[in-house]
Motif scaffolding. Structure first.
Motif, PDB file in Angstrom:
ATOM      1  N   SER A 587     -42.045 -21.017  -6.175  1.00 39.87           N
ATOM      2  CA  SER A 587     -42.180 -19.729  -5.898  1.00 39.87           C
ATOM      3  C   SER A 587     -43.732 -19.665  -5.044  1.00 39.87           C
ATOM      4  O   SER A 587     -43.947 -19.098  -4.016  1.00 39.87           O
ATOM      5  CB  SER A 587     -42.055 -18.555  -6.824  1.00 39.87           C
ATOM      6  N   GLU A 588     -44.679 -20.069  -5.689  1.00 43.97           N
ATOM      7  CA  GLU A 588     -45.833 -20.190  -5.263  1.00 43.97           C
ATOM      8  C   GLU A 588     -46.068 -20.914  -3.665  1.00 43.97           C
ATOM      9  O   GLU A 588     -46.588 -20.244  -2.849  1.00 43.97           O
ATOM     10  CB  GLU A 588     -47.010 -20.688  -6.096  1.00 43.97           C
ATOM     11  N   SER A 589     -45.391 -21.969  -3.519  1.00 43.89           N
ATOM     12  CA  SER A 589     -45.509 -22.531  -2.539  1.00 43.89           C
ATOM     13  C   SER A 589     -44.773 -21.888  -1.323  1.00 43.89           C
ATOM     14  O   SER A 589     -45.345 -21.820  -0.238  1.00 43.89           O
ATOM     15  CB  SER A 589     -44.683 -24.231  -2.845  1.00 43.89           C
ATOM     16  N   TYR A 590     -43.643 -21.516  -1.704  1.00 41.54           N
ATOM     17  CA  TYR A 590     -42.950 -20.608  -0.559  1.00 41.54           C
ATOM     18  C   TYR A 590     -43.793 -19.292   0.005  1.00 41.54           C
ATOM     19  O   TYR A 590     -43.808 -19.190   1.097  1.00 41.54           O
ATOM     20  CB  TYR A 590     -41.615 -20.179  -0.922  1.00 41.54           C
ATOM     21  N   GLN A 591     -44.248 -18.887  -1.205  1.00 40.41           N
ATOM     22  CA  GLN A 591     -45.096 -17.595  -0.911  1.00 40.41           C
ATOM     23  C   GLN A 591     -46.444 -17.927  -0.032  1.00 40.41           C
ATOM     24  O   GLN A 591     -46.945 -17.211   1.071  1.00 40.41           O
ATOM     25  CB  GLN A 591     -45.554 -16.814  -2.142  1.00 40.41           C
ATOM     26  N   GLU A 592     -46.956 -19.037  -0.282  1.00 41.59           N
ATOM     27  CA  GLU A 592     -48.171 -19.554   0.567  1.00 41.59           C
ATOM     28  C   GLU A 592     -47.880 -19.738   1.779  1.00 41.59           C
ATOM     29  O   GLU A 592     -48.599 -19.370   2.773  1.00 41.59           O
ATOM     30  CB  GLU A 592     -48.536 -20.778  -0.216  1.00 41.59           C
ATOM     31  N   LEU A 593     -46.676 -20.326   2.182  1.00 42.69           N
ATOM     32  CA  LEU A 593     -46.003 -20.591   3.515  1.00 42.69           C
ATOM     33  C   LEU A 593     -46.016 -19.386   4.339  1.00 42.69           C
ATOM     34  O   LEU A 593     -46.378 -19.130   5.358  1.00 42.69           O
ATOM     35  CB  LEU A 593     -44.827 -21.369   3.526  1.00 42.69           C
ATOM     36  N   GLU A 605     -36.013 -19.498   5.705  1.00 40.98           N
ATOM     37  CA  GLU A 605     -35.485 -20.350   4.750  1.00 40.98           C
ATOM     38  C   GLU A 605     -36.273 -20.273   3.533  1.00 40.98           C
ATOM     39  O   GLU A 605     -35.842 -20.160   2.165  1.00 40.98           O
ATOM     40  CB  GLU A 605     -35.402 -21.673   5.238  1.00 40.98           C
ATOM     41  N   SER A 606     -37.492 -19.909   3.675  1.00 43.73           N
ATOM     42  CA  SER A 606     -38.455 -19.720   2.506  1.00 43.73           C
ATOM     43  C   SER A 606     -38.103 -18.259   1.866  1.00 43.73           C
ATOM     44  O   SER A 606     -38.005 -18.288   0.650  1.00 43.73           O
ATOM     45  CB  SER A 606     -39.925 -19.640   2.809  1.00 43.73           C
ATOM     46  N   LEU A 607     -37.945 -17.290   2.656  1.00 43.54           N
ATOM     47  CA  LEU A 607     -37.268 -15.955   2.092  1.00 43.54           C
ATOM     48  C   LEU A 607     -36.021 -16.161   1.250  1.00 43.54           C
ATOM     49  O   LEU A 607     -35.909 -15.630   0.197  1.00 43.54           O
ATOM     50  CB  LEU A 607     -37.197 -15.084   3.263  1.00 43.54           C
ATOM     51  N   PHE A 608     -35.313 -16.859   1.800  1.00 40.92           N
ATOM     52  CA  PHE A 608     -33.916 -16.929   1.161  1.00 40.92           C
ATOM     53  C   PHE A 608     -34.132 -17.879  -0.014  1.00 40.92           C
ATOM     54  O   PHE A 608     -33.613 -17.385  -1.079  1.00 40.92           O
ATOM     55  CB  PHE A 608     -32.958 -17.884   1.890  1.00 40.92           C
ATOM     56  N   ASN A 609     -34.926 -18.869  -0.238  1.00 41.79           N
ATOM     57  CA  ASN A 609     -35.086 -19.782  -1.509  1.00 41.79           C
ATOM     58  C   ASN A 609     -35.907 -18.852  -2.620  1.00 41.79           C
ATOM     59  O   ASN A 609     -35.699 -18.793  -3.606  1.00 41.79           O
ATOM     60  CB  ASN A 609     -35.951 -20.921  -0.983  1.00 41.79           C
ATOM     61  N   LEU A 610     -36.908 -17.911  -1.979  1.00 41.63           N
ATOM     62  CA  LEU A 610     -37.347 -16.884  -2.808  1.00 41.63           C
ATOM     63  C   LEU A 610     -36.359 -15.921  -3.610  1.00 41.63           C
ATOM     64  O   LEU A 610     -36.683 -15.687  -4.692  1.00 41.63           O
ATOM     65  CB  LEU A 610     -38.504 -16.359  -2.204  1.00 41.63           C
ATOM     66  N   TYR A 611     -35.349 -15.564  -2.615  1.00 43.66           N
ATOM     67  CA  TYR A 611     -34.373 -14.662  -3.217  1.00 43.66           C
ATOM     68  C   TYR A 611     -33.722 -15.424  -4.265  1.00 43.66           C
ATOM     69  O   TYR A 611     -33.367 -14.752  -5.429  1.00 43.66           O
ATOM     70  CB  TYR A 611     -33.664 -14.338  -1.959  1.00 43.66           C
ATOM     71  N   MET A 612     -33.410 -16.707  -3.769  1.00 42.93           N
ATOM     72  CA  MET A 612     -32.190 -17.352  -4.774  1.00 42.93           C
ATOM     73  C   MET A 612     -33.048 -17.568  -6.123  1.00 42.93           C
ATOM     74  O   MET A 612     -32.645 -17.694  -7.399  1.00 42.93           O
ATOM     75  CB  MET A 612     -31.993 -18.719  -4.462  1.00 42.93           C
ATOM     76  N   LEU A 613     -34.389 -17.948  -6.028  1.00 41.37           N
ATOM     77  CA  LEU A 613     -35.081 -18.270  -7.328  1.00 41.37           C
ATOM     78  C   LEU A 613     -35.178 -17.123  -8.107  1.00 41.37           C
ATOM     79  O   LEU A 613     -35.176 -17.171  -9.520  1.00 41.37           O
ATOM     80  CB  LEU A 613     -36.798 -18.730  -6.799  1.00 41.37           C
ATOM     81  N   TYR A 617     -33.232 -17.726 -11.344  1.00 40.73           N
ATOM     82  CA  TYR A 617     -33.932 -18.539 -12.391  1.00 40.73           C
ATOM     83  C   TYR A 617     -35.284 -17.664 -12.879  1.00 40.73           C
ATOM     84  O   TYR A 617     -35.340 -18.106 -14.297  1.00 40.73           O
ATOM     85  CB  TYR A 617     -34.608 -19.930 -11.714  1.00 40.73           C
ATOM     86  N   LEU A 618     -35.739 -16.913 -12.058  1.00 38.27           N
ATOM     87  CA  LEU A 618     -36.925 -16.233 -12.619  1.00 38.27           C
ATOM     88  C   LEU A 618     -36.481 -14.755 -13.078  1.00 38.27           C
ATOM     89  O   LEU A 618     -37.160 -14.003 -13.869  1.00 38.27           O
ATOM     90  CB  LEU A 618     -38.039 -15.850 -11.606  1.00 38.27           C
ATOM     91  N   ASN A 619     -35.321 -14.466 -13.141  1.00 39.45           N
ATOM     92  CA  ASN A 619     -34.692 -13.361 -13.648  1.00 39.45           C
ATOM     93  C   ASN A 619     -35.412 -11.910 -13.020  1.00 39.45           C
ATOM     94  O   ASN A 619     -35.671 -11.105 -13.891  1.00 39.45           O
ATOM     95  CB  ASN A 619     -34.599 -13.269 -15.194  1.00 39.45           C
ATOM     96  N   ASN A 620     -35.703 -12.055 -11.928  1.00 35.24           N
ATOM     97  CA  ASN A 620     -36.444 -10.933 -11.417  1.00 35.24           C
ATOM     98  C   ASN A 620     -35.702 -10.296 -10.194  1.00 35.24           C
ATOM     99  O   ASN A 620     -35.976 -10.433  -8.946  1.00 35.24           O
ATOM    100  CB  ASN A 620     -37.916 -11.246 -10.830  1.00 35.24           C
ATOM    101  N   LYS A 621     -34.753  -9.271 -10.609  1.00 29.28           N
ATOM    102  CA  LYS A 621     -33.745  -8.888  -9.735  1.00 29.28           C
ATOM    103  C   LYS A 621     -34.430  -7.918  -8.642  1.00 29.28           C
ATOM    104  O   LYS A 621     -33.913  -8.048  -7.300  1.00 29.28           O
ATOM    105  CB  LYS A 621     -32.713  -8.126 -10.445  1.00 29.28           C
ATOM    106  N   SER A 622     -35.337  -7.220  -8.934  1.00 29.60           N
ATOM    107  CA  SER A 622     -36.208  -6.335  -7.936  1.00 29.60           C
ATOM    108  C   SER A 622     -36.838  -7.132  -6.973  1.00 29.60           C
ATOM    109  O   SER A 622     -36.846  -6.905  -5.764  1.00 29.60           O
ATOM    110  CB  SER A 622     -37.073  -5.183  -8.751  1.00 29.60           C
ATOM    111  N   LYS A 626     -35.876  -7.568  -2.855  1.00 32.41           N
ATOM    112  CA  LYS A 626     -37.133  -7.164  -1.800  1.00 32.41           C
ATOM    113  C   LYS A 626     -36.946  -8.486  -0.911  1.00 32.41           C
ATOM    114  O   LYS A 626     -37.018  -8.159   0.475  1.00 32.41           O
ATOM    115  CB  LYS A 626     -38.483  -7.438  -2.576  1.00 32.41           C
ATOM    116  N   TYR A 627     -36.719  -9.711  -1.141  1.00 26.05           N
ATOM    117  CA  TYR A 627     -36.358 -10.751  -0.148  1.00 26.05           C
ATOM    118  C   TYR A 627     -35.354 -10.713   0.286  1.00 26.05           C
ATOM    119  O   TYR A 627     -35.119 -10.922   1.712  1.00 26.05           O
ATOM    120  CB  TYR A 627     -36.532 -12.124  -0.790  1.00 26.05           C
ATOM    121  N   ARG A 628     -34.238 -10.329  -0.205  1.00 25.26           N
ATOM    122  CA  ARG A 628     -33.033  -9.890   0.589  1.00 25.26           C
ATOM    123  C   ARG A 628     -33.301  -8.826   1.655  1.00 25.26           C
ATOM    124  O   ARG A 628     -32.707  -9.062   2.594  1.00 25.26           O
ATOM    125  CB  ARG A 628     -32.054  -9.366  -0.455  1.00 25.26           C
TER     126      ARG A 628
END
Length: 872
Positions: A587-593, A605-613, A617-622, A626-628
């Motif tokens: 998540s840190e790496s995608y956000q830095e990009l 693609e980074s936004l989509f990967n952050l959405y999926m993460l 996995y991170l169980n942060n639906k809100s 936001k990324y969606r």
């Protein structure tokens, strides 16, 4: 007169006895007669001459195996014969055993039936059955079955397991009524266990135990019990193996073997985290007065069995005393490792790191210990998420780790993933540093470079002092993980780790090209091919140009630097996510990009990967929502927006992928049979289905080859150049490059091969350069030749082929029809059923075309010709 008559009489008897003796001996020597005389002669000769020598050779081999040293840092094998170095150690003995056994079979086997006699009056039914069994015996020399057993065991010791299996199966089939069948079943079970085919091993072991002869043959009971433990260990059922091993140890009479099995039992307890039992078992090993190295290792493992409960000071005191003992100078690496293990269980990670590091430094001759010490450090840094240090130690581990290590593949994968990750992290650091220096005023930049050059010179002087005095000034500072410099060449942490790792593994060596090579002259003129013009680069790091040459000092170079950084950030994110499963770091790496390059093509693609993460996995639906919303609002026409709005999108994508794969399979099949128009049509259809699909490079390569086969050399050349340029990392590129080389040399010709059904033909099979595979195929071909073509003098040879492969050739066939018969019957019998089809190519070929193949060595090109012109 009387004396003269006596002399004449003796002379007459002597002269008469000579031909009589010769006649009897000739009669006894033949194997074409089956009488009590011939059986006695051949049994006696087989036992005390040829057979004796074969048995003795096998005994010599077994004694040498017994003397091989054990590696006490890994689970001891139940049977030393499985050790990697065995074939080399016993090669001469096993070859002699095979030769003697084969000679026994060839010269003394009696298969002709004896002359039948009518049963004697008054014989019982049992006696009549024994007589009938005698007349139906497949072999009348009692030692032939033992000869086959010698051959099978010798092949087993050579690790030619498949050939050994053939001998044991022959015994089981031909001598199924003889006692030797128990040996055959035992060795079949043991061989299959060595191959890792454990179901077959268990089946033969059970078959042996259920045989009516087994209960009364107690000599087999301990052997089968040990083999059962061996199978359990290979199944990683360590608890069950320990339970089964305990009673075997009590019954083992040989002190050396009993101590070895006791040591293994302790190791099994360690594997199952039964530390108190392991400690007791290792104490028992020491009491057995075993060889010094085993006793030493047992004491070390007593310390390793410390569970973290109670006072470890007694163990530490014992280990410290061992450190000060001159006898243990060569074993200090193991002692430091044991001390580090105790520190880890306290826990005191800092002290553990220091002791593990000392262990690596003391591991001069013990590569196994160096490997596990480096691995321990790598695992600590990995757990701390210090991936750069972890990567360095995993690389060190892989440089010395035995391929037989049970976790070799897992460690290798982790090292490879970390290497890829660290490469991307360093790319970001490097490009950031280069841009930062490029943005400096020129005067400041040159001052910095002069300081760096001065520092390099000072370091070289200090290094020379270190080499002279033996002092080591490059030990890592575990308390300081920060970089003191802002220049990528001068990151103190990276330099310290790098220098320390180099010195630990390779010692104090002069910095020069190809320092790792023993013979540098061999590679003096051989350099790796790269796209960079190395002739213009400055390699002297005491010149200002060395530091200036990579600085992005114009807009084009600056843009390239930013592109490298963005791609490296994204690649690091995917590695964190998919290979390391470190989702916060991903998540840190995608956000830095996104922070640095919000308009980059990889942003969506980074936004989509952050959405999926966040969603999975991170169980942060809100956060996921936001990324969606960002994807839907900023990239409404992207495939990622389609995925988030169309629930059937992924299903449609899978259907498209399957369609592309089907088209490629059809195109490849068409190419093999020479339907080049269909190849081109299928490739064009794949573009219509999904332009830019994952198989685009392979379609383009196939189309290029098809164009060449149709005579369109210019189009072929253009297509191959496009493949190389646009898909540099694809697996088809080496083939494309080789074909281009052939085209440029003027050798390429679509009509290269010419058909001629008359004249000499060969059968050829191309396989990996593996001794086991080559020997198996040559053995099978030789048997096949004798069985199917007994009247033909067919020879089997092998020679090197391209890309680390070998070609095995059968010569001696006349004309196409005979060659087709050889090939088709060979295919029908499926002799290579245990070799994956993708590992070999085989065909028949005329002598003229064989000579052409040796010049060009492009298998696919000839296979197309072969399929077109021969009846399969």
């Amino acid at each position: 007169m009387k004396i003269y008559q006596i002399v004449l009489k003796k002379k007459y008897l002597y002269l008469t006895a000579i031909p009589l003796f010769i006649s009897v001996m000739w009669f006894a020597c033949t194997t074409e007669k089956n009488t009590s005389v011939t059986r006695t002669y051949h049994n006696t000769t087989a036992r005390f001459n040829v057979g004796f020598n074969g048995f003795e050779s096998l005994k010599e081999a077994e004694l040498k195996i017994d003397e091989l040293p054990d590696n006490y840092t890994i689970l001891l094998p139940i049977f030393k014969s499985e050790k990697e170095e065995v074939p080399a150690a016993v090669g001469a003995d096993t070859e002699r055993a095979i030769q003697k056994a084969a000679k026994l079979i060839d010269r003394h086997s009696i298969t002709v039936k004896p002359k039948r006699k009518d049963p004697k009056p008054g014989m019982t039914a049992e006696e009549r059955q024994k007589l009938e069994d005698f007349y139906n015996k497949p072999e009348y020399n009692n030692w032939v079955d033992d000869a086959y057993l010698i051959i099978g065991k010798a092949h087993y010791l050579q690790h030619d397991y498949r050939t050994g299996i053939k001998s044991f199966l022959l015994i089981l089939n031909k001598f199924r009524k003889e006692d030797v069948r128990l040996d055959a079943m035992y060795w079949l079970a043991r061989t299959y266990a060595s191959l890792g085919e454990l179901n077959d091993a268990e089946n033969y072991l059970n078959m042996m135990r259920e045989d009516k002869l087994y209960p009364d043959n107690k000599k087999y009971h301990n052997q089968t019990a040990l083999l059962a433990v061996d199978i359990l260990i290979k199944q990683k059922k360590y608890s069950e193996a320990a339970v089964a091993l305990e009673p075997i140890i009590k019954k083992t009479k040989k002190r050396k073997q009993r101590a070895r099995l006791q040591y293994l039992l302790a190791q099994l307890y360690q594997q199952t985290n039964q530390n108190s039992k392991a400690l007791t078992a290792f104490q028992e090993v020491v009491k057995m007065n075993p060889p010094y190295e085993m006793a030493f290792s047992a004491k070390i493992n007593m310390a390793k069995s410390y569970s973290g409960n109670g006072d470890p000071e007694k163990l530490v005191k014992t280990l410290t005393k061992m450190l000060n003992d001159d006898k243990n100078t060569d074993f200090q690496d193991q002692i430091y490792y044991a001390l580090a293990d105790i520190e880890m269980k306290k826990p005191d990670t800092l002290s553990a790191k220091a002791n593990y590091l000392k262990s690596t430094e003391k591991s001069v001759n013990n590569q196994n210990q160096k490997a596990i010490s480096c691995l321990a450090l790598a695992d600590i840094y990995f757990a701390e998420r210090n991936y750069i240090s972890a990567g360095a130690y995993y690389d060190s581990t892989m440089s010395v780790l035995d391929k037989k290590h049970p976790d070799y593949q897992e460690i290798s994968t982790k090292a490879r993933n970390l290497s890829e990750l660290v490469s991307n992290i360093k790319t970001v650091q490097r490009e950031d540093s280069l841009r930062r220096v490029a943005n400096m005023p020129e005067t400041e930049r040159m001052i910095l470079i002069e300081q760096l050059i001065a520092k390099v010179k000072a370091d070289e002087a200090a290094e020379n002092v270190t080499q002279t005095t033996g002092r080591d000034e490059f030990s890592p500072d575990f308390n300081n993980n920060t970089s003191k410099g802002n220049w990528y060449f001068y990151n103190e942490q990276s330099l310290a780790i790098g220098r320390n790792e180099f010195k630990k593994l390779w010692g104090n060596r002069k910095y020069e090209e190809h320092w790792r090579r023993k013979n540098k002259a061999i590679v003096a003129n051989v350099e790796e091919n790269t796209d960079v013009d190395t002739t213009k680069r400055v390699s002297d790091n005491k010149k200002p140009e060395f530091y200036l040459q990579d600085l992005p000092l114009n807009d084009t170079l600056l843009e390239q630097s930013h592109q490298k950084t963005a791609k490296a950030l994204f690649a690091a994110g995917t590695i964190y996510e998919q290979k390391m499963h470190d989702y916060p770091k991903a998540s840190e790496s995608y956000q830095e990009l996104l922070r640095r390059y919000p308009e980059h093509s990889l942003a969506v693609e980074s936004l989509f990967n952050l959405y999926m993460l966040n969603y999975k996995y991170l169980n942060n639906k809100s956060e996921a929502e936001k990324y969606r919303q960002r994807i839907l609002s900023e990239y409404p026409k992207s495939k990622y927006a389609a995925i988030l709005t169309d629930p059937d999108y992924m299903k449609k994508l899978d259907e498209t992928r399957l369609k592309i794969e089907q088209l490629y399979a059809e195109a490849y099949q068409a190419y093999q049979v020479g339907n080049y128009d269909i190849v081109i049509a299928k490739s064009e259809e794949s573009v219509r289905v999904f332009e830019g699909n994952a198989l685009t490079s392979k379609f383009l390569y196939l189309t290029s080859m098809a164009q060449g086969s149709r005579g369109n050399i210019a189009e072929m050349k253009s297509g191959l150049e496009t493949v190389i340029k646009n898909f540099p990392d694809d697996e088809v590129v080496p083939k494309a490059k080789k074909t281009l080389e052939v085209i440029k040399s003027g050798k390429y010709d679509p009509d290269y091969y010419s058909f001629d059904g008359s004249g000499d033909h060969y059968y050829e099979i191309i396989v990996p350069d593996s001794t086991v595979i080559i020997n198996k195929i040559k053995f099978s071909l030789a048997s096949y030749n004798i069985r199917v073509f007994p009247d033909k003098k067919l020879s089997v040879t092998n020679t090197p082929y391209e890309d680390k492969k070998m070609q095995i050739i059968v010569q001696g066939m006349s004309g196409k029809a005979e060659a087709e018969k050889f090939f088709n019957q060979l295919v029908a019998e499926n002799l290579w059923n245990d070799i994956p089809t993708e590992m070999y190519s085989h065909f028949v070929i005329s002598k003229a075309n064989y000579e052409k193949l040796q010049k060009l060595q492009q298998t696919e090109k000839y296979l197309s010709f072969f399929i077109k012109h021969y009846s399969l």
